[in-house]
Each structure stands twice: as C-alpha cells, then as structure tokens.
Design a protein around this motif. Structure first.
Motif, mmCIF file in Angstrom:
data_model
loop_
_atom_site.group_PDB
_atom_site.id
_atom_site.type_symbol
_atom_site.label_atom_id
_atom_site.label_comp_id
_atom_site.label_asym_id
_atom_site.label_seq_id
_atom_site.Cartn_x
_atom_site.Cartn_y
_atom_site.Cartn_z
ATOM 1 N N LYS A 172 4.114 6.307 -13.032
ATOM 2 C CA LYS A 172 5.245 6.276 -12.107
ATOM 3 C C LYS A 172 4.840 7.073 -10.874
ATOM 4 O O LYS A 172 4.499 8.248 -10.972
ATOM 5 C CB LYS A 172 6.490 6.911 -12.750
ATOM 6 N N ILE A 173 4.845 6.419 -9.723
ATOM 7 C CA ILE A 173 4.476 7.090 -8.475
ATOM 8 C C ILE A 173 5.728 7.178 -7.606
ATOM 9 O O ILE A 173 6.147 6.194 -7.000
ATOM 10 C CB ILE A 173 3.349 6.325 -7.747
ATOM 11 N N LYS A 174 6.318 8.359 -7.572
ATOM 12 C CA LYS A 174 7.592 8.537 -6.876
ATOM 13 C C LYS A 174 7.453 9.270 -5.549
ATOM 14 O O LYS A 174 8.437 9.439 -4.824
ATOM 15 C CB LYS A 174 8.573 9.280 -7.776
ATOM 16 N N SER A 175 6.246 9.730 -5.239
ATOM 17 C CA SER A 175 6.027 10.467 -3.992
ATOM 18 C C SER A 175 4.546 10.449 -3.658
ATOM 19 O O SER A 175 3.701 10.200 -4.524
ATOM 20 C CB SER A 175 6.498 11.918 -4.145
ATOM 21 N N PRO A 176 4.198 10.740 -2.373
ATOM 22 C CA PRO A 176 2.780 10.842 -2.017
ATOM 23 C C PRO A 176 2.053 11.904 -2.836
ATOM 24 O O PRO A 176 0.862 11.756 -3.131
ATOM 25 C CB PRO A 176 2.825 11.212 -0.527
ATOM 26 N N VAL A 192 0.829 -1.203 0.000
ATOM 27 C CA VAL A 192 0.000 0.000 0.000
ATOM 28 C C VAL A 192 0.867 1.259 0.000
ATOM 29 O O VAL A 192 0.509 2.270 -0.619
ATOM 30 C CB VAL A 192 -0.963 -0.024 1.201
ATOM 31 N N LYS A 193 2.019 1.209 0.661
ATOM 32 C CA LYS A 193 2.906 2.378 0.661
ATOM 33 C C LYS A 193 3.523 2.614 -0.713
ATOM 34 O O LYS A 193 3.789 3.751 -1.095
ATOM 35 C CB LYS A 193 3.992 2.209 1.728
ATOM 36 N N ILE A 194 3.752 1.548 -1.477
ATOM 37 C CA ILE A 194 4.221 1.715 -2.856
ATOM 38 C C ILE A 194 3.133 2.373 -3.698
ATOM 39 O O ILE A 194 3.390 3.307 -4.462
ATOM 40 C CB ILE A 194 4.630 0.357 -3.459
ATOM 41 N N ILE A 195 1.899 1.904 -3.546
ATOM 42 C CA ILE A 195 0.779 2.475 -4.282
ATOM 43 C C ILE A 195 0.627 3.967 -3.980
ATOM 44 O O ILE A 195 0.253 4.753 -4.842
ATOM 45 C CB ILE A 195 -0.521 1.717 -3.947
ATOM 46 N N ASN A 196 0.943 4.355 -2.737
ATOM 47 C CA ASN A 196 0.780 5.745 -2.310
ATOM 48 C C ASN A 196 2.070 6.564 -2.367
ATOM 49 O O ASN A 196 2.123 7.670 -1.828
ATOM 50 C CB ASN A 196 0.198 5.784 -0.896
ATOM 51 N N GLY A 197 3.115 6.033 -3.018
ATOM 52 C CA GLY A 197 4.321 6.805 -3.251
ATOM 53 C C GLY A 197 5.235 6.982 -2.063
ATOM 54 O O GLY A 197 6.189 7.761 -2.118
ATOM 55 N N ILE A 198 4.974 6.270 -0.973
ATOM 56 C CA ILE A 198 5.838 6.373 0.208
ATOM 57 C C ILE A 198 7.110 5.558 -0.014
ATOM 58 O O ILE A 198 8.196 5.945 0.415
ATOM 59 C CB ILE A 198 5.082 5.897 1.463
ATOM 60 N N HIS A 199 6.984 4.394 -0.671
ATOM 61 C CA HIS A 199 8.123 3.596 -1.111
ATOM 62 C C HIS A 199 8.117 3.516 -2.631
ATOM 63 O O HIS A 199 7.046 3.541 -3.253
ATOM 64 C CB HIS A 199 8.058 2.162 -0.556
#
Length: 512
Positions: free
Chosen positions: A71-75, A49-56
């Motif tokens: 590409k999700i590189k940040s929240p 879930v943190k990858i989906i939300n750009g935390i990781h």
C-alpha cells in the motif's frame, strides 16, 4: 536484463471528480530494464507514475513490489519501498549546495532528529560517490541554482541513487535539456540498467523510446492500449496506437487557400541589443509578412528566432532598423502597445510567460478581455465571460474537468491550447507563435498545427518560429532562415526541400 519483476500494477483506476483519469491499467517493470510509457496529453501517464510514487492514491487496483502486495499512501511510503520520481520540474533546493541536496533526504529517510550534527566531510564524500556514478564532475559545494538544467537533472539522479532507490521513474526528463545534455542523460540511464535498476520512463518523444527503452506501453484516454518490446515495433506503429491515426497525418499540410500579396508587416535591416547574457543580437534582418500568410522562421538553437519575435512586440531593444505596420512606419514600445495594434505573441516558455498558474482556465482565457467584456460596468459579467471561455474550450478541444479548473492542473498540451485561446480571443491581425509544439504530445501537436493553418485561412497573418524543420516545411508559405542573428535567406513554398534546408542550417552549400 534481470528477469525478476520489480514492480507490477493490476487494474489501477483513478478518478478526479467525474473524470476517470486511469481505467484498470496493468503494468510491470523488471530489474535492469527501461520500460517507456507514452501517450497523448490526458492519456494517464503522469497519473500512473504518481500513483506508483504515492502522490495519488488509486480508487481501485493493486500494486506489487518484488511480488508482494503493498500500500503506497504517500511519497514517503514509496521512498521506503525504494521508489523515486525524477520530476519534470526540478525538485531541488536551489540555495543549498549540491552535497546538501544529495545528503539531506537521507537524513529524513533515517528519521534523524534535530540537534544531531552533520559531518560535512562525510556529506561531501557521499555526494562525490553518487555524482561519480552519474558521471558528473562538479564542486559539491556549488549552489544548485548556479548549475545548468542538465547538471541539475544528474544531481537529482545522484540523489535517487543515494536514497538506494531500486525503481526510478522519469517524467519527461529531456524537456528542459539541450541535445547534448539529453544524450548524456541517456548514457546515465543505460548505466542505471547495468546497475540493475528498474527504470520507468515517461516521454512525449517517440524517438527517445527507441534509443533507450526495452519495452514500451501506450496509454490512450486513461486505458492501456498495448505493451511491446521495442525490437518488435516501429515509431509508425506506436504513433498509430497513440493517436488512432497514421504518422503521415502527424504534420498538417498548409491549407489550399493561397496567402495574399499585400504586406501587413515590413521589417528592414533590423538590429537589436541583447536583453540578457544568453540572448542573440539580430544583425540586419529584413523580411515581409503578407496578409493571411504563414511565414516560417527557422534556425538552430541560438539562431535568434525568439529575439526576433520579441523585437516585433517591443520586448527586445531595437538599436536600428525600420518596421512598417499596415503601410505605416512604427516603433512598438512594449507588448501592450503591440496588442493594441493587433499583434499578439505566444511565448515558447508558456509556464513562466504565457499563463497565470493560480487562475482558472476561464480566467486565463478572458484575462486580456476583462475591460472589453465589462463594457464600462463596475461589476464583471460572469455569464459573458463563461460563454467566451466555453466557446474557446470547445473550439480548441481543451481537455479540462471544467472552466473553473486551475490551469496549472492541466497537461502541457492543454495548457498550450489555453495560451492559444487567450491570444486569439483578442481577434489579432498578426499572431507570432514561438515554438508552439515543443514539449507537448504528438496528438496535441497535430491539433495545434491544424489550428495554426485555420487561423491563416481566416486571413490572419502568422509568424511561426520553430526549430522543427518538418513543421516549418509543412505549414509555411515562405521560410525565413536565421543563423546567429543573421538572415540566410527567404524561400518560397516548394522552392526549398528538407535536405536543402538542413544543408543551409549546417552551413553546407545547396545542391545545384
């Protein structure tokens, strides 16, 4: 349910040093669907879930939104794509108003510059609109810090709706909520489905999956085990997927060795004075604790379980009553004195009372032993400390990259194991467990229950304060039942069953 796919991940992989937290995980959620993710601590739920939300940021794999690669590189990237995360810990500004908490993220999203005035009336109107969607009628000018946990949860959801989130992720949302607040949250999530939102729901509680989810995905050791519609599976099957074992093994049976008959602790007619506005006062509680016994203390919310535990270690004011420890009348002034007398307490609130977040796993375990391990030396002997910590990490199977990892980075179940290790490293004679398995996954529950049984087998006396009836019945030699600070009775193992206990707690008479 809308059949349009909101989000898909393909072969997501994430490594932290030498640990692979997520291994080629593929997952999807549709609009108008609740897709639950379950698994033991360390299974990879939060990492996904943190990858989906750009935390990781993933090391490998792809993410698709509405069928298009992104590409999700940040929240911030996630929010711009319509994805938001409702954290387990409240991510609100406590000293700001409800309206400000809901509206301020909109300003950031719109890149508004300093100096631009904020229309207070418009801010309150926006807040009322989205609070209405979650069914929360409160003063928009109230400070968030003055709200209850359930109300804060709904404010977070209202803020997500105000941000026009189309994919809403929940990370263990019911952990701090009462049963009534949780039921209210479930109603809101059902309404989110009707609004066409895609909901990703992480939980430890399998029963919640079957209350609100359309599909469930099970992760184990960082890999996906299975995805199934909830109408085509059962709690028992999901448990087997999670643990690799059956539901029958979930509640550990008390070991065969019988407890001794020598009392190590006698409490007579104990009365306490509440330490806070929400504390319960004890009213004439009496019981005995024998050597090597597990005494279960059970009751509903507000029964006085925690207050009793804290009174025994000098953390709750005793107005009158007598305590005999190892045959001698005593009055314990504080937890430090209790520890010297061989009594340790494992608090229910492990994050605020049981751990030092910024210290490592090793330092948390050996913290109460520093003086003993130093043996009068000016400098601490790190090699001895490392050996002690390593022994407990192995013994309790604490999953951590190393003993030097900060304890705050561990999962809830492994944090709880660190609390257990630190307490038992003192070699106590009496251990008081206060809700030891609340808020952790089923695998960690099994391991901690088994260890509690082993502790009693070694001759240590255990007080197990729990609201889990099945946990109490399976582990305890005797049960002390509390209600609103009063003892309703003490029952021996086998004398009382589940239905009888439920009747007693609900105020109904036992069947003859």
């Amino acid at each position: 349910m809308d059949e349009r796919e909101a989000l898909r991940t393909v072969d997501l992989t994430k490594r932290f040093g030498g640990i692979t937290a997520l291994k080629k995980v593929s997952f999807d959620v549709k609009y108008g669907e609740v897709h639950a993710i379950v698994g033991q601590n360390g299974a990879g739920k939060s990492t996904l879930v943190k990858i989906i939300n750009g935390i990781h940021i993933p090391d490998e794999g792809s993410i698709f939104i509405d069928g298009k690669p992104v590409k999700i590189k940040s929240p911030r990237d996630a929010k711009m794509l319509g994805i938001t995360l409702i954290h387990q810990e409240r991510m609100l500004f406590p000293n700001l108003t409800v309206a400000e908490n809901i509206y301020l993220p909109l300003l950031a999203k719109k890149n508004m510059k300093k100096g631009i005035s904020i229309n207070k009336r418009m801010m309150e109107e926006v807040a009322r609109k989205y609070l209405g969607l979650v069914g929360l009628e409160i003063d928009t000018n109230a400070k968030v810090k003055d709200l209850g946990a359930g109300e804060q949860e709904l404010v977070q959801i209202a803020r997500a709706l105000a941000e026009e989130a189309k994919i809403i992720c929940f990370d263990e949302p019911t952990s701090p909520l009462s049963r009534r607040e949780a039921e209210r949250l479930f109603d809101v999530i059902r309404d989110l489905k009707k609004l066409g939102k895609a909901v990703v729901y992480i939980t430890h509680y399998i029963d919640e999956v079957f209350l609100i989810a359309d599909r469930v995905t099970v992760l184990r050791d960082g890999s996906k085990v299975v995805t199934k519609p909830t109408t085509e599976t059962t709690p028992e099957e999901i448990t087997r997927f999670m643990l690799g074992r059956s539901l029958e093994e979930f509640y550990v049976e008390r070991r065969e060795k019988k407890a001794g008959k020598t009392p190590v602790l006698i409490v007579k007619d104990l009365y306490t004075k509440p330490s806070t506005s929400t504390s319960v006062s004890l009213k004439g509680v009496s019981f005995e604790l024998n050597e090597g016994e597990i005494l279960g203390v059970v009751g509903l919310l507000g029964a006085g379980k925690t207050e009793l535990a804290k009174a025994l270690i000098g953390a709750e004011k005793i107005e009158r009553g007598e305590i005999y420890l190892y045959g001698r009348k005593t009055r314990i002034k504080n937890p430090a004195e209790a520890a010297k007398l061989g009594i340790v307490y494992l608090p229910e609130d492990r994050k605020n009372e049981g751990l030092v977040h910024l210290l490592s796993v090793r330092d948390n375990i050996i913290l109460p032993l520093v003086n003993r391990l130093s043996r009068g030396k000016i400098l601490r002997d790190r090699s001895i400390e490392e050996n002690v910590a390593k022994d407990w990490i192995i013994r309790l199977q604490i999953k951590t990259p190393s003993a030097e990892t900060r304890v705050i980075n561990l999962s809830g179940g492994n944090q709880q194991k660190v609390v257990v290790a630190r307490s038992l490293a003192r070699s106590p004679r009496i251990v008081i467990f206060d809700e030891p398995t609340v808020g952790i996954d089923v695998g960690a529950k099994v391991e901690i229950r088994r260890f509690i049984s082993e502790v009693a087998r070694s001759g240590v006396s255990v007080i197990l304060a729990t609201s889990d009836i099945d946990e109490a019945l399976s582990l305890s030699d005797r049960l002390l039942v509390l209600d609103k600070g009063r003892a309703l009775g003490v029952y021996t193992r086998g004398e009382i069953g589940r239905e009888d206990l439920i009747r007693i707690l609900s105020g109904e008479p036992r069947k003859a």
